[in-house]
Scaffold this active site. Structure first.
Site, PDB file in Angstrom:
ATOM      1  N   LYS A 146       0.821  -1.208   0.000  1.00 30.70           N
ATOM      2  CA  LYS A 146       0.000   0.000   0.000  1.00 30.70           C
ATOM      3  C   LYS A 146       0.861   1.266   0.000  1.00 30.70           C
ATOM      4  O   LYS A 146       0.633   2.193  -0.779  1.00 30.70           O
ATOM      5  CB  LYS A 146      -0.932   0.011   1.225  1.00 30.70           C
TER       6      LYS A 146
ATOM      7  N   GLU B 269       1.657   6.671  11.535  1.00 27.17           N
ATOM      8  CA  GLU B 269       2.840   6.172  10.849  1.00 27.17           C
ATOM      9  C   GLU B 269       3.994   5.947  11.832  1.00 27.17           C
ATOM     10  O   GLU B 269       4.091   6.610  12.859  1.00 27.17           O
ATOM     11  CB  GLU B 269       3.293   7.184   9.786  1.00 27.17           C
ATOM     12  N   ARG B 270       4.873   5.043  11.469  1.00 28.36           N
ATOM     13  CA  ARG B 270       6.102   4.872  12.233  1.00 28.36           C
ATOM     14  C   ARG B 270       7.078   5.991  11.867  1.00 28.36           C
ATOM     15  O   ARG B 270       7.043   6.509  10.745  1.00 28.36           O
ATOM     16  CB  ARG B 270       6.744   3.514  11.917  1.00 28.36           C
TER      17      ARG B 270
END
Length: 471
Positions: A152, A178-179
């Protein structure tokens, strides 16, 4: 004031109760003011708010100020090329934004129906599988559904590059949950590819409080709306990942003491998704086109959050774990993906007929897979063997090397025009490639490149046979 994690109960003088969604500033002694957003009215003098920053060290009795407006984020040209948080503060270690920069509230009404454009223009991505089977609509909403590790984020990064290079537009990226590593990789990739100068990035990282992750999408949308409404530019809004927005909303709902609904989701799930999705629209000739990544928990497409997001979309791109495991990237499932634009009146009879024939051929192959596994392909009729061969060639032709993965694969990326995609698929369906090796069509651009690879392969095989005979 009472403090329970990210939830704050704040008391005001009678008659000065702030409105729902109004921003509050908590003047504590730890650092800059802590920003919170009003969510509930408890009494005529008390509200319950959700902090958008870490509240560790906050004490009862701390002074709280009304800001008089919802949270406002900076907008306009100065935010391009910058990495912002949900409050509009720069987090890329660059220079601070000017104090007098224009700001826009993150909460706004969706455009009225009479202002919306009814035109349904195609948004070309240069990605064969998407443009053929699930074409995107300019000013529409598309989502890529898939579990973890099916590609993705790579697709999102390729689409950012494509938008800036092909459409000369503005991109706004919203990273929800998000990381830190993913954000750093995206920033580095965009800077290296030369498209960062036309992209604004808004991140709510997974280590931030749920309130920050919950509002990151709206902050990015406010920036996109400014470019659409004030600067009259087309905008591509990319969101990774909408499911994490739903998760953050569920966390906030639990903190506020609301009873959960189906499968533990918040009772306001439909309202929260609609609040984001309904503001994405084409207005007065300029459009916000949104492409979103949606994590599918346990690959269950009946999950209430996934089903709710589905209901707002114009195009649905389903990424297949089985195809990803076979190295078929992008792993777009040709049968499960769909688009409301794929209609002969909108895309033309030729495009529609080719897409339908591609789907029929691949569907027939999948029906025969169990028979092939049990009895072998030799037991099929000649017509079925031909259909299987062409389906496998089509699936490989719809793979494509991306420009954002060149550094990892060493294969030059390709952006393919729709006409070349249609011509290639038609040629395969008509039997032009029946005698070709499947590897000739894997990870190529158009059919001309595949034909050249096939010729080189045959020439190499012929040279090898000649050498063996001479020996």
């Amino acid at each position: 004031m009472a403090v329970r994690g990210s939830v704050l109960d704040v008391e005001f003088p009678l008659g000065e109760l702030p409105a729902i969604r109004e921003a509050l500033a908590v003047d504590w002694d730890v650092g800059p003011s802590l920003i919170a957003e009003v969510q509930q009215h408890l009494t005529p003098q008390r509200v319950r708010a959700v902090a958008l920053q870490g509240s560790g060290g906050l004490k009862r009795g701390t002074n709280v100020r009304r800001l008089g407006t919802p949270i406002r984020v900076p907008v306009g040209r100065p935010v391009l090329g910058r990495l912002l948080n949900v409050l509009g503060e720069t987090t890329d270690r660059g220079a601070a934004l000017a104090p007098d920069i224009e700001r826009r509230p993150i909460h706004a009404a969706a455009p009225a129906l009479e202002r919306r454009s009814s035109a349904r223009e195609r948004f070309h991505t240069g990605i064969k599988a998407i443009d053929l089977l699930a074409p995107l609509i300019e000013g529409g909403k598309a989502a890529m559904f898939g579990g973890a590790g099916v590609g993705k984020t790579v697709l999102i990064m390729e689409l950012i590059r494509t938008t800036v290079e092909r459409h000369a537009g503005i991109s706004v990226f919203s990273g929800i949950g998000e990381r830190s590593r993913e954000g750093h990789e995206l920033l580095t990739e965009l800077a290296g590819s030369g498209v960062l100068a036309r992209t604004a990035l808004v991140f709510g990282q997974m280590n931030e409080p749920p309130g920050a992750r919950w509002r990151t999408g709206l902050a990015a949308l406010a920036i996109a709306e400014h470019f659409r409404d004030s600067e009259h530019q087309n905008v591509l809004l990319l969101i990774d990942n909408v499911y994490r927005l739903v998760q953050a909303g569920a966390e906030v709902s639990g903190l506020l003491g609301r009873l959960p609904s189906r499968v533990g989701y918040q009772p306001t799930l439909a309202d929260e998704v609609a609040e984001l999705e309904e503001r994405i629209a084409s207005v007065a000739g300029t459009a916000i086109t949104s492409i979103q990544a949606v994590y599918v928990p346990a690959d269950d497409f009946t999950d209430p959050a996934v089903a709710e997001i589905f209901s707002h979309l114009d195009s649905s791109i389903v990424l297949s774990r089985e195809m990803a495991s076979e190295g078929m990237y992008p792993a777009v499932d040709p049968l499960a993906s769909s688009s409301s634009l794929l209609d002969p009146r909108l895309v033309g009879e030729g495009h529609f007929a080719t897409a339908q024939e591609v789907r029929r051929t691949i569907a027939h192959y999948r029906e025969l897979q169990e028979v092939i596994a049990l009895l072998g392909i030799e037991e099929l009729s000649a017509a079925d063997r031909t259909a299987v061969k062409r389906a496998r060639l089509l699936m490989r032709f719809l793979t494509q090397p991306f420009m954002v993965t060149e550094a990892f694969t060493g294969i030059p990326g390709h952006s393919v025009e729709l006409d070349a995609t249609l011509a290639g698929c038609s040629a395969i369906l008509n039997g032009e490639a029946d005698g070709w090796a499947e590897s000739s069509l894997y990870m190529v651009g158009d059919l001309a490149e595949a034909r050249e690879r096939e010729s080189q392969g045959k020439a190499g095989s012929q040279a090898g046979r000649s050498t063996v005979m001479a020996t």
